[in-house]
Design a protein around this motif. Structure first.
Motif: not given
Length: 68
Positions: A18-35
């Motif tokens: 799951t590392a590729p998916v969780t890494g992508r989700l973590d990045a998306l969530l970090r970006d969206w939370t910042g916005e």
């Protein structure tokens, strides 16, 4: 954001599969939370104003309920 966060929670801790998916989700969530934080900055609302708003909301709900 909610769906991505729920999916991330379901995937649990990182592992090889799951590392590729969780890494992508973590990045998306970090970006969206910042916005979200940039767009909707918190502001102080006096307690009296908060209480008045809540009371007005309750009165409006009761008023709608009486019409039914």
């Amino acid at each position: 954001m909610r769906t991505a966060a729920l999916l991330r929670r379901v995937l649990g801790p990182d592992d090889e599969r799951t590392a590729p998916v969780t890494g992508r989700l973590d990045a998306l969530l970090r970006d969206w939370t910042g916005e979200y934080e940039q767009r909707f900055r918190p502001g102080w609302i006096p307690v009296a104003n908060q209480a008045a708003h809540q009371a007005n909301t309750v009165l409006a709900a009761v008023g709608l309920g009486l019409r039914v």
